[in-house]
Design a protein around this motif. Structure first.
Motif, short mmCIF file in Angstrom:
data_model
loop_
_atom_site.label_atom_id
_atom_site.label_comp_id
_atom_site.label_asym_id
_atom_site.label_seq_id
_atom_site.Cartn_x
_atom_site.Cartn_y
_atom_site.Cartn_z
N UNK A 188 0.79 -1.38 -0.07
CA UNK A 188 0.01 -0.40 -0.15
C UNK A 188 0.30 1.26 0.25
N UNK A 189 0.46 2.31 -0.66
CA UNK A 189 0.96 3.67 -0.54
C UNK A 189 0.13 4.87 -0.76
N UNK A 190 0.52 6.14 0.41
CA UNK A 190 -0.74 6.59 0.20
C UNK A 190 0.54 8.59 -0.39
N UNK A 191 -0.75 8.84 -0.73
CA UNK A 191 -0.75 10.22 -1.66
C UNK A 191 -1.00 11.50 -0.81
N UNK A 192 0.02 12.43 -0.57
CA UNK A 192 -0.42 13.35 0.33
C UNK A 192 -0.14 14.83 -0.21
N UNK A 193 -0.42 16.20 0.23
CA UNK A 193 -0.02 16.76 -0.26
C UNK A 193 1.08 17.91 1.00
N UNK A 194 1.17 18.23 0.78
CA UNK A 194 2.77 19.10 2.05
C UNK A 194 2.25 20.16 2.48
N UNK A 195 2.17 19.59 3.45
CA UNK A 195 1.41 21.25 5.19
C UNK A 195 1.97 22.57 4.36
N UNK A 196 1.34 23.69 4.16
CA UNK A 196 1.82 24.79 4.19
C UNK A 196 2.42 25.74 5.55
N UNK A 197 2.94 26.47 4.97
CA UNK A 197 3.58 27.20 6.37
C UNK A 197 2.75 28.37 6.67
N UNK A 198 1.82 28.58 6.43
CA UNK A 198 -0.15 29.00 7.11
C UNK A 198 0.30 28.66 8.03
N UNK A 199 -1.25 27.68 7.61
CA UNK A 199 -1.75 27.06 8.36
C UNK A 199 -0.45 26.05 9.15
N UNK A 200 0.37 25.62 9.20
CA UNK A 200 1.31 24.91 10.43
C UNK A 200 1.88 25.67 11.27
N UNK A 201 1.83 27.50 11.20
CA UNK A 201 2.18 27.84 11.59
C UNK A 201 1.63 28.85 12.07
N UNK A 202 0.19 28.98 11.16
CA UNK A 202 -0.87 29.79 12.44
C UNK A 202 -1.69 28.85 13.03
N UNK A 203 -2.24 27.67 12.72
CA UNK A 203 -3.61 27.39 13.43
C UNK A 203 -3.64 25.81 14.21
N UNK A 204 -2.45 24.86 13.02
CA UNK A 204 -2.69 23.35 13.25
C UNK A 204 -1.53 22.99 13.41
N UNK A 205 -0.02 23.54 13.15
CA UNK A 205 0.83 23.12 13.96
C UNK A 205 1.43 21.81 12.82
N UNK A 206 0.70 21.06 12.53
CA UNK A 206 1.84 20.04 11.32
C UNK A 206 0.23 20.03 10.54
N UNK A 207 0.90 19.11 9.03
CA UNK A 207 -0.61 18.12 8.56
C UNK A 207 -0.25 16.60 8.71
N UNK A 208 0.85 15.68 9.35
CA UNK A 208 1.56 15.16 9.21
C UNK A 208 0.03 13.94 9.26
N UNK A 209 -1.14 13.92 9.74
CA UNK A 209 -1.58 13.15 10.40
C UNK A 209 -1.38 13.50 11.91
N UNK A 210 -1.33 12.33 12.88
CA UNK A 210 -1.87 11.78 14.16
C UNK A 210 -1.63 10.83 15.49
N UNK A 211 -1.65 11.01 15.97
CA UNK A 211 -1.24 9.79 16.50
C UNK A 211 -0.50 9.19 15.84
N UNK A 212 -1.08 7.24 16.16
CA UNK A 212 -0.35 6.22 15.66
C UNK A 212 -0.44 6.29 14.08
N UNK A 213 -0.99 7.27 13.76
CA UNK A 213 -0.72 7.44 12.05
C UNK A 213 0.12 8.63 11.67
#
Lengths: 592, 592
Positions: free
Chosen positions: A98-123
């Motif tokens: 299996x493989x995933x295709x995801x998008x690179x996070x934008x600096x805007x949300x990463x620095x603004x409110x999301x922190x990251x966009x790499x999934x979370x917890x054990x995923x």
């Protein structure tokens, strides 16, 4: 042993998993890449020479193709990336490549409110820090290509103002483009949420100076909303990218004709900045499966899809390739279905609709949660009634996917605070509507928690019930296509076009290539309607289109509805305050 | 066989040499790096884990340390980078382990008028394209860190305007900073020559809107002029970088106190964007010697030095390490001597002063050559008189290096159009003044053409005549230090401070750390004076200082003289028009 996600922030889980991760060379070899097809970027990231891979494997059949979408989210996000990663981990536990295709996070949300966009917890995918920040530089390269075009345009306007035709020809050998300064549609880009740059005046001359640009209104959008990013999403290869790069319309001339990047002789140089960015990036899940990362987010104000190139590569190398489209089904999935699949020629075998108890409660009437603030009480105690009431939104999104002719799976992305009765209510309502449902605990348990989801997805893929059908005929006039999306997908009663929007649509309708231009809606992601505050399934409303953008290179007409901006803002409690670096190890702390 | 540089553009020579280049792993192993100390970026570029190298080799003595500077250049450039690369290639032919430290080119000049900055002819570094464009992302990362600070500042100003103290404290837990909008000294950055962004108004509110920023004047500088870049130049390690990152002064508050990145709680996040950028990059000359690339150019409007970190690493790994400082000796070498060497604690063994017949003719009275235009006739025919007259400029620069107590070598960077009589005249005049002279044909012949230069440099290094002495005492008042540089280095009669500059210097002089702040001059590179049109050695002039910037993190006070701008402009014949991509190979064409 992985860390307990109920007791550790995401970045600590990631750092722990990173101590055991494979090198990118091992990862690439395991997925069947030849060593010449990998460009390592450090020890744990790389780029894939996609052209070589696609040529070598041209005869190999594609794997199953799964898109992950969601119900209308809260501003906290409902775990679509987490589910994408969790599903890939779950599929691997069933012995599938299996493989995933995801998008690179934008600096805007990463620095603004999301922190990251790499999934979370054990995923999650790792390495977390480079993925969340500069990564391999693709977003930077997109911003450079875009701003180079604007540099060329604005310098040209200054030179054309300052010189007569003969001087211009002598100095630069170029004809006069006659850009109309009141019709420069394209702005500049920056990949932060810099609301102060939303509306600007540029080119202010010093006293007696004529070489400080051309004074006019302008604006900045967030880089990931750039047309260049959309082109990167849809381009089939470098040649296709080069051609599209010359068709970007930056402005109109004084006769109303388009002024393109080709007219400015800057499209080749723009492409030069993107030669590496066109190659998809490779990292891994915390359980070791390949994750292709390509293009940027923002399905609300851009195409917001992982790239056609990344999906083509993933499908050749996997039994099941899971891709992600931005925000909820009426935005991301609709664009995946009617735009990306047309560009790629690929069709999905199944779609996953991610739902959370939290989002359903918000649609059921609970007060809206806000990033960085304590959750309202309705979200921390059991309330089956709120969940049941919110299921109208979920059922609407199930209907959207059904309309596309693709088998779907509702994934209940379970939080450890959800009650059994709440989960049972969602399952009952969805199953009554004929939907396939899986409860998934991938956030808490990783791939082991996603086995039910993995099985349901394979069941959908193998159900033989696929009748993939576009929503509308591209030969219809633009206004009819927009109205079709608004009525059939958003549930609007109709569409109101402001005079500016109507006038622009009329002009676009006269282009000879109008039937080759796709409709890419710009709308809030927080409601099915164009009013972010309306939850559930809003009734008795009309979509309000106030402007229309043309992305000539991407081949998109973008109707802008409501008051959504292509430059988000930084709030009063930004996540950058929590981020720091351990200077002894170089590790970044505080990304969550 | 290498290509003939008199018949091939630089980018063709580079592509030819690239077909034979070593992998970065081989390059690193040959220079004595352990495999864990290299982070590959693709097959031919990498980053060096400098902390590990410096710790492992702490006991090893440094190699010889050579700085390359130049006479006052024409806008075509006089081949300082070419000479740096050629010298390293020549030293290698003498059996010495040699390395270079150069700066990553800025997108502004690369797209505007220079095409590239990788050297030229048979003295270049490769791979040319990635080096010339995104490279490993360092400049992008610097821009991101800088613009994140501005995003934080401008969002904060909006929030402080919109909310009272109690609301602010509740929303964000932060005290009111009270930024004075008329005293926001720092602007935004973009790495192109976008003169249209030189003077802007930002934060224009829509009707009734309060979340579009704070309306005020602002400006954009070119990214490589950012204070963040200067910090990257002078930082000794990641810890030092983190501390400096918090001391950047973006504005003053309404009481005149500095508002810093630490006050905005953004310095940790800024550092997070720079964790990889702090590691120097590794590529190779076309003859296979290591080239460390770190920080950016612009010795006229920034520190403009390759980094302290790159030089520390190079000196541990080489018999001779050659570093480059921006523009001519009165700018780049003066900053190397009095700023960079103080930060690094290193002292050079020799300095090379690059001179060309072309530049000497321009100082002798020939009409000024302009990029992209045919050379005036004076440059294409022999004219010994013009060359002799121009030598005053060269002698002045020899005097500057002599003043620092460092043995120098004049390198006549020979073009194939130079006549023997012209070369002989330069040699005669320099030798009469007691200078060591080498004629070098590295552009045409590579390392083989630089043997005379290599020998002269080693002779200077081993001459035992080094008495390295700072120009001035840092305990002197700022105005006295500036006056000392203007008189003794530039040859001015004195300095005139405009009222704004005088007022800012007065305020800075009252800072308790004033004796720890260095003076980093901002001045045109095209003249010893602050008037770019005055060639040779201008007489009877006074330096005009119109503004003073404080780079609190870099520890620099920057007096701005003449009308130099921190955002250059794009001319009417930009080089981006010549750049394109061969979509079949991915190769970039037209970089020169």
């Amino acid at each position: 042993m992985t860390l307990d996600p109920t007791k550790n922030p995401d970045w600590k889980i990631a750092q722990d998993a990173e101590s055991r991760m494979k090198t990118v060379e091992t990862l690439a070899a395991e997925m069947g890449l030849e060593s010449s097809e990998l460009l390592p970027y450090g020890h744990y990231m790389g780029k894939i020479e996609q052209q070589a891979v696609l040529e070598r494997l041209a005869g190999r059949p594609d794997g199953k193709y799964v898109d992950v979408t969601a119900i209308t989210p809260t501003p906290l996000g409902e775990g679509k990336s987490t589910t994408t990663i969790g599903l890939v981990q779950g599929l691997a536990r069933r012995g599938l490549r299996s493989s995933a295709a995801i998008r690179q996070p934008s600096g805007g949300p990463t620095m603004g409110m999301k922190g990251s966009a790499a999934g979370g917890g054990l995923s999650q995918c790792i390495p977390l820090t480079p993925y969340s920040l500069n990564f391999t530089g693709d977003i930077h390269a997109v911003g450079a290509a875009h701003n180079l075009a604007m540099t060329a345009l604005t310098a040209r306007m200054q030179h054309e103002r300052n010189y007569d035709d003969a001087t211009l020809a002598r100095l630069s050998g170029m004809r006069r483009l006659n850009v109309d300064p009141t019709r420069v549609g394209t702005g500049w880009v920056m990949d932060f949420c810099a609301q102060a740059l939303r509306n600007v005046i540029i080119g202010i001359e010093g006293d007696g100076r004529r070489n400080d640009g051309f004074m006019m209104r302008s604006h900045f959008d967030i880089t990931v909303a750039s047309e260049v990013m959309s082109i990167l999403s849809v381009a089939r290869d470098l040649g296709d990218l080069r051609e599209r790069m010359g068709r970007m319309v930056l402005a109109l001339d004084r006769d109303g004709n388009p002024v393109t990047t080709a007219d400015l002789e800057v499209a080749g140089a723009m492409t030069a900045w993107l030669v590496e960015a066109v190659k998809p990036n490779l990292i891994q899940t915390i359980e070791g499966q390949p994750v292709l990362v390509h293009t940027g987010p923002f399905g609300n104000i851009a195409l917001g899809q992982s790239s056609v190139i990344a999906d083509r590569v993933g499908l050749k190398l996997s039994d099941v390739h899971v891709t992600e489209s931005g925000f909820a089904a009426e935005m991301g999935y609709e664009k995946f279905w009617n735009l990306k699949c047309r560009y790629s020629g690929l069709t999905p075998d199944a779609a996953v609709i991610v739902a959370t108890v939290r989002a359903l409660k918000s649609h059921g009437g609970a007060p809206q949660p806000r990033p960085g603030r304590p959750l309202p009480e309705a979200y921390t105690r059991e309330d089956v009634g709120l969940v049941e009431a919110g299921c109208v939104n979920l059922l609407h999104h199930i209907g959207i996917v059904r309309r596309s002719g693709v088998p779907s799976v509702v994934c209940i992305n379970k939080f450890h605070t959800d009650s059994p009765a709440e989960i049972a209510a969602i399952r009952r309502i969805c199953e009554a509507a004929g939907a396939r449902v899986a409860v998934s605990e991938h956030w808490k348990k990783g791939g082991e928690g996603a086995l039910e989801l993995a099985d349901a997805v394979m069941d959908a893929c193998n159900s033989g019930k696929r009748h993939f059908t576009p929503l509308y005929d591209w030969n219809l006039p633009l206004t009819e296509r927009i109205t079709c999306i608004a009525r059939e997908i958003y549930g609007a009663d109709g569409v109101d076009f402001e005079p500016l929007a109507a006038q622009r649509l009329k002009a676009l309708q006269e282009r000879p290539d109008v039937n080759e231009l796709g409709v890419c809606m710009v709308k809030t992601q927080y409601s099915l309607s164009d009013d972010a505050s309306r939850k559930g399934v809003p009734a008795s409303w009309r979509l309000h289109v106030r402007d229309v953008l043309l992305f000539g290179g991407a081949g998109l007409v973008c109707p802008v509805s409501g008051d959504i901006s292509l430059m988000p803002g930084t709030g009063s409690h930004p996540s950058f305050r929590n981020i720091d670096v351990d200077v002894n190890t170089g590790r970044v702390t505080g990304l969550f």
